[in-house]
Design a protein around this motif. Structure first.
Motif, mmCIF file in Angstrom:
data_model
loop_
_atom_site.group_PDB
_atom_site.id
_atom_site.type_symbol
_atom_site.label_atom_id
_atom_site.label_comp_id
_atom_site.label_asym_id
_atom_site.label_seq_id
_atom_site.Cartn_x
_atom_site.Cartn_y
_atom_site.Cartn_z
ATOM 1 N N GLY A 175 44.567 -1.522 -15.732
ATOM 2 C CA GLY A 175 45.698 -2.392 -16.047
ATOM 3 C C GLY A 175 45.324 -3.844 -15.800
ATOM 4 N N LEU A 176 45.514 -4.688 -16.797
ATOM 5 C CA LEU A 176 45.168 -6.108 -16.673
ATOM 6 C C LEU A 176 46.435 -6.950 -16.598
ATOM 7 C CD1 LEU A 176 43.057 -8.406 -16.761
ATOM 8 C CD2 LEU A 176 43.305 -8.381 -19.257
ATOM 9 N N GLN A 177 46.426 -7.896 -15.682
ATOM 10 C CA GLN A 177 47.531 -8.843 -15.573
ATOM 11 C C GLN A 177 46.982 -10.263 -15.684
ATOM 12 O OE1 GLN A 177 49.486 -9.905 -11.707
ATOM 13 N NE2 GLN A 177 51.245 -8.877 -12.622
ATOM 14 N N ILE A 178 47.649 -11.078 -16.483
ATOM 15 C CA ILE A 178 47.334 -12.503 -16.583
ATOM 16 C C ILE A 178 48.390 -13.266 -15.789
ATOM 17 C CG2 ILE A 178 47.077 -14.473 -18.124
ATOM 18 C CD1 ILE A 178 46.278 -12.512 -20.327
ATOM 19 N N ILE A 179 47.960 -13.948 -14.764
ATOM 20 C CA ILE A 179 48.887 -14.756 -13.964
ATOM 21 C C ILE A 179 49.020 -16.099 -14.672
ATOM 22 C CG2 ILE A 179 49.344 -15.771 -11.700
ATOM 23 C CD1 ILE A 179 47.522 -13.602 -10.515
ATOM 24 N N GLY A 180 50.092 -16.229 -15.454
ATOM 25 C CA GLY A 180 50.269 -17.430 -16.256
ATOM 26 C C GLY A 180 50.471 -18.669 -15.416
ATOM 27 N N LEU A 181 51.335 -18.559 -14.405
ATOM 28 C CA LEU A 181 51.616 -19.695 -13.540
ATOM 29 C C LEU A 181 52.108 -19.194 -12.188
ATOM 30 C CD1 LEU A 181 51.556 -22.788 -13.681
ATOM 31 C CD2 LEU A 181 54.004 -22.728 -14.183
ATOM 32 N N GLY A 182 51.483 -19.696 -11.152
ATOM 33 C CA GLY A 182 51.896 -19.354 -9.793
ATOM 34 C C GLY A 182 51.917 -20.601 -8.931
ATOM 35 N N THR A 183 52.682 -20.545 -7.863
ATOM 36 C CA THR A 183 52.753 -21.683 -6.960
ATOM 37 C C THR A 183 52.916 -21.230 -5.522
ATOM 38 O OG1 THR A 183 53.923 -23.748 -6.458
ATOM 39 C CG2 THR A 183 55.258 -21.921 -7.243
ATOM 40 N N ASN A 184 52.300 -21.970 -4.626
ATOM 41 C CA ASN A 184 52.488 -21.793 -3.185
ATOM 42 C C ASN A 184 53.055 -23.091 -2.631
ATOM 43 O OD1 ASN A 184 51.264 -19.178 -3.103
ATOM 44 N ND2 ASN A 184 49.255 -20.156 -3.191
ATOM 45 N N ILE A 185 54.198 -22.989 -1.972
ATOM 46 C CA ILE A 185 54.834 -24.149 -1.366
ATOM 47 C C ILE A 185 54.838 -23.937 0.143
ATOM 48 C CG2 ILE A 185 56.925 -25.554 -1.252
ATOM 49 C CD1 ILE A 185 57.650 -24.414 -4.030
ATOM 50 N N TYR A 186 54.176 -24.847 0.879
ATOM 51 C CA TYR A 186 54.023 -24.698 2.321
ATOM 52 C C TYR A 186 54.868 -25.743 3.062
ATOM 53 C CZ TYR A 186 50.078 -21.551 1.565
ATOM 54 O OH TYR A 186 49.287 -20.489 1.191
ATOM 55 N N PRO A 187 56.027 -25.339 3.577
ATOM 56 C CA PRO A 187 56.812 -26.268 4.393
ATOM 57 C C PRO A 187 56.190 -26.490 5.775
ATOM 58 C CG PRO A 187 57.899 -24.132 4.270
ATOM 59 C CD PRO A 187 56.734 -24.072 3.332
ATOM 60 N N THR A 188 55.314 -25.563 6.210
ATOM 61 C CA THR A 188 54.568 -25.725 7.455
ATOM 62 C C THR A 188 53.080 -25.608 7.138
ATOM 63 O OG1 THR A 188 54.446 -23.387 8.104
ATOM 64 C CG2 THR A 188 56.475 -24.559 8.646
ATOM 65 N N ASP A 189 52.233 -25.785 8.140
ATOM 66 C CA ASP A 189 50.787 -25.717 7.919
ATOM 67 C C ASP A 189 50.333 -24.322 7.503
ATOM 68 O OD1 ASP A 189 50.484 -28.369 8.523
ATOM 69 O OD2 ASP A 189 49.979 -28.028 10.632
ATOM 70 N N ASN A 190 51.037 -23.275 7.941
ATOM 71 C CA ASN A 190 50.558 -21.919 7.717
ATOM 72 C C ASN A 190 51.465 -21.045 6.861
ATOM 73 O OD1 ASN A 190 49.765 -22.586 10.932
ATOM 74 N ND2 ASN A 190 48.098 -21.894 9.619
ATOM 75 N N ILE A 191 52.759 -21.266 6.918
ATOM 76 C CA ILE A 191 53.709 -20.380 6.240
ATOM 77 C C ILE A 191 54.218 -21.022 4.963
ATOM 78 C CG2 ILE A 191 55.907 -19.166 6.445
ATOM 79 C CD1 ILE A 191 55.455 -19.055 9.459
ATOM 80 N N GLY A 192 54.182 -20.229 3.871
ATOM 81 C CA GLY A 192 54.599 -20.766 2.591
ATOM 82 C C GLY A 192 55.405 -19.784 1.762
ATOM 83 N N ILE A 193 55.951 -20.298 0.667
ATOM 84 C CA ILE A 193 56.703 -19.509 -0.310
ATOM 85 C C ILE A 193 55.854 -19.367 -1.567
ATOM 86 C CG2 ILE A 193 58.806 -19.388 -1.701
ATOM 87 C CD1 ILE A 193 60.126 -21.206 0.426
ATOM 88 N N ASN A 194 55.810 -18.164 -2.109
ATOM 89 C CA ASN A 194 54.986 -17.886 -3.283
ATOM 90 C C ASN A 194 55.852 -17.453 -4.462
ATOM 91 O OD1 ASN A 194 53.384 -15.171 -4.622
ATOM 92 N ND2 ASN A 194 52.380 -17.153 -4.737
ATOM 93 N N LEU A 195 55.559 -17.998 -5.644
ATOM 94 C CA LEU A 195 56.245 -17.625 -6.888
ATOM 95 C C LEU A 195 55.194 -17.394 -7.969
ATOM 96 C CD1 LEU A 195 58.983 -20.406 -6.853
ATOM 97 C CD2 LEU A 195 59.378 -18.012 -6.324
ATOM 98 N N GLU A 196 55.395 -16.352 -8.805
ATOM 99 C CA GLU A 196 54.457 -16.070 -9.887
ATOM 100 C C GLU A 196 55.193 -15.614 -11.143
ATOM 101 O OE1 GLU A 196 50.333 -14.694 -7.592
ATOM 102 O OE2 GLU A 196 51.464 -13.248 -8.791
ATOM 103 N N LEU A 197 54.722 -16.081 -12.295
ATOM 104 C CA LEU A 197 55.146 -15.597 -13.602
ATOM 105 C C LEU A 197 53.903 -15.062 -14.306
ATOM 106 C CD1 LEU A 197 57.523 -18.486 -14.740
ATOM 107 C CD2 LEU A 197 58.177 -16.241 -13.865
ATOM 108 N N THR A 198 53.951 -13.818 -14.775
ATOM 109 C CA THR A 198 52.750 -13.168 -15.267
ATOM 110 C C THR A 198 53.003 -12.431 -16.579
ATOM 111 O OG1 THR A 198 53.069 -11.000 -14.226
ATOM 112 C CG2 THR A 198 52.166 -12.755 -12.841
ATOM 113 N N LEU A 199 51.904 -11.970 -17.162
ATOM 114 C CA LEU A 199 51.937 -11.115 -18.340
ATOM 115 C C LEU A 199 51.062 -9.901 -18.044
ATOM 116 C CD1 LEU A 199 52.757 -10.663 -21.321
ATOM 117 C CD2 LEU A 199 50.658 -11.865 -21.954
#
Length: 213
Positions: A175-199
């Motif tokens: 199974g192949l997935q193309i990660i079209g767009l993803g983002t990591n937002i880090y409000p602190t040095d170590n902990i972040g929020i992740n979002l991904e839109l894929t095909l």
């Protein structure tokens, strides 16, 4: 199936080779990140839509795609890693109003579908900031399906109309997935929020948490 397996193997080998070359050239500070997220898949949405639309006794419940990831920065804009995902669908069908049972009909059955996806991840980062990352990538993997089914209908064991589905689920499939767009937002040095839109598989959108070290 053999052709798909060969393509998958070549893709995995290319990713590993590329990882080694990039790591040998990278002299910056290394960085690893682990993550967990929840994803929405087309398979789950399809079963949910059928459950809402069909009033003859079809009901389904779904566990959304749950995923754990690991990414290792081998270059300023490149990371290599892996991922494991799990999803589950349960279907209950009960239609006692069926009077004239045909050879391919059942009055009731219970069906359980479980998918485990194991994959490699190669990401390219458009940004290299510490608080915000934007990326795209590839995720070649293997899907492992398992199916359980039962029924109180006496014809179930003789007819077993789900046998073809069971046979398909016994084999792992690429199974192949193309990660079209993803983002990591880090409000602190170590902990972040992740979002991904894929095909592709095993989800088309996901949200989760990241921890980098």
């Amino acid at each position: 199936m053999r052709k798909k397996s060969i393509v998958f193997t070549v893709a995995m080998a290319a990713m590993l080779l590329f990882s080694g070359v990039a790591q040998a050239q990278y002299r910056g500070g290394s960085e690893s990140a682990v993550g967990v997220n929840v994803g929405a898949s087309l398979v789950n949405l399809l079963f949910r839509a059928v459950s809402y639309a069909d009033e003859s006794g079809w009901k389904s419940t779904q566990i959304p795609t749950l995923q754990a990831t690991y990414d290792y920065r081998v270059a300023e804009r490149i990371s290599i890693g892996g991922a494991a995902a799990f999803s589950n669908i349960k279907v209950d069908y009960d239609n006692p109003n069926l009077q004239n049972i045909k050879d391919d009909q059942l009055q009731n059955f219970n069906l359980g579908l479980t998918r485990i996806n194991i994959a490699a991840r190669a990401l390219f980062y458009y940004t290299t900031g510490k608080s915000f990352e934007l990326y795209s990538g590839l995720r070649p993997g293997i899907n492992i399906w398992s199916i359980s089914a039962d029924s109180t209908d006496p014809d179930f064991t003789e007819l077993d109309p789900l046998e073809d589905v069971k046979m398909f689920a016994r084999a792992a499939s690429p199974g192949l997935q193309i990660i079209g767009l993803g983002t990591n937002i880090y409000p602190t040095d170590n902990i972040g929020i992740n979002l991904e839109l894929t095909l592709g598989q095993p989800y088309f959108a996901a949200i989760g948490m990241k921890y980098r070290f």
